[in-house]
Motif scaffolding. Structure first.
Motif, PDB file in Angstrom:
ATOM      1  N   ASN A  87     -33.083  74.571  73.225  1.00 11.70           N
ATOM      2  CA  ASN A  87     -34.473  73.703  73.027  1.00 11.70           C
ATOM      3  C   ASN A  87     -34.775  73.586  71.509  1.00 11.70           C
ATOM      4  OD1 ASN A  87     -34.407  73.144  75.761  1.00 11.70           O
ATOM      5  ND2 ASN A  87     -36.142  74.575  76.237  1.00 11.70           N
ATOM      6  N   SER A  89     -37.303  71.101  68.639  1.00 13.44           N
ATOM      7  CA  SER A  89     -37.789  69.744  68.555  1.00 13.44           C
ATOM      8  C   SER A  89     -38.441  69.908  67.148  1.00 13.44           C
ATOM      9  CB  SER A  89     -38.711  69.296  69.443  1.00 13.44           C
ATOM     10  OG  SER A  89     -39.712  70.009  69.664  1.00 13.44           O
ATOM     11  N   GLN A 126     -27.753  65.217  73.832  1.00 14.19           N
ATOM     12  CA  GLN A 126     -29.093  65.585  74.359  1.00 14.19           C
ATOM     13  C   GLN A 126     -28.664  65.886  75.987  1.00 14.19           C
ATOM     14  OE1 GLN A 126     -31.415  62.286  73.993  1.00 14.19           O
ATOM     15  NE2 GLN A 126     -32.912  63.205  73.003  1.00 14.19           N
ATOM     16  N   ASN A 131     -35.745  65.026  78.505  1.00 15.83           N
ATOM     17  CA  ASN A 131     -36.416  65.929  77.586  1.00 15.83           C
ATOM     18  C   ASN A 131     -35.773  66.152  76.400  1.00 15.83           C
ATOM     19  OD1 ASN A 131     -37.340  68.508  76.654  1.00 15.83           O
ATOM     20  ND2 ASN A 131     -36.615  69.750  78.057  1.00 15.83           N
ATOM     21  N   ALA A 133     -36.067  67.414  73.681  1.00 17.06           N
ATOM     22  CA  ALA A 133     -35.823  68.665  73.030  1.00 17.06           C
ATOM     23  C   ALA A 133     -34.896  69.601  73.568  1.00 17.06           C
ATOM     24  CB  ALA A 133     -37.130  69.409  73.416  1.00 17.06           C
ATOM     25  N   ASN A 134     -34.111  69.150  74.484  1.00 14.32           N
ATOM     26  CA  ASN A 134     -32.948  70.239  75.153  1.00 14.32           C
ATOM     27  C   ASN A 134     -31.781  69.439  74.711  1.00 14.32           C
ATOM     28  OD1 ASN A 134     -31.042  71.277  77.108  1.00 14.32           O
ATOM     29  ND2 ASN A 134     -32.932  71.882  78.033  1.00 14.32           N
TER      30      ASN A 134
END
Length: 177
Positions: A87, A89, A126, A131, A133-134
């Protein structure tokens, strides 16, 4: 040989040469038409290397946020392949800098530095579109055996200078044999 018989001989040999050439051309064209297009890959793969030390670092550059939740799983039946996920971001990218990353292993291997982008030839994608951020990266060429993975991130300027490198925690061990 008379002139007329020479002309007949040349005419026959020319026709044979033309027929051979036409046949060969037809075979090449048929082969090209029957060939199947190369399979497109959805994710690129990063290769391992042992040149893992950071470049010259400019400490005045900002440092990005750490990657978290690093995990790895074996990829495919061929040894030395893994998919590493994490993760990360960071909504603020300082002007004039790009974010770079590399994945390191506990046994001294790593990927080459890569820009944090999903474009070719990066391995980054991704993992879950919902999500953002993953992220994940497909890897190959790692030494067989148990290893842990770590994600290193830094900002890099257009001139190629590196900022401070931040390292995630290690993933759980994975046997990539």
């Amino acid at each position: 040989m008379t002139f007329l018989s020479q002309m007949t001989f040349l005419s026959q040999s020319s026709r044979a040469a033309l027929a051979t050439c036409a046949c060969a051309t037809a075979m090449v064209l048929a082969g090209a038409l029957m060939a199947t297009p190369a399979q497109a890959t959805t994710h690129h793969t990063a290769k391992a290397t042992t040149k893992c030390s950071p470049e010259l670092v400019n400490p005045s550059f900002p440092a990005p946020v750490l990657a978290t939740n690093v995990s790895a799983k074996k990829r495919g039946a061929i040894k030395g392949k893994a998919t590493v996920s994490w993760n990360w971001s960071n909504s603020v990218f300082p002007l004039g800098y790009e974010v770079y990353f590399r994945i390191l292993t506990s046994n001294g291997q790593c990927t080459k530095p890569m820009i944090y982008s999903t474009g070719t030839p990066q391995c980054l994608y991704q993992k879950n579109a919902k999500n953002s951020a993953n992220w994940s990266c497909n890897l190959k060429g790692f030494s067989s055996g148990s290893t842990e993975f770590q994600v290193a991130l830094w900002y890099q300027s257009g001139s190629g200078a590196w900022g401070p490198v931040v390292y995630s925690l290690w993933s759980a061990p994975l046997d990539v044999k």
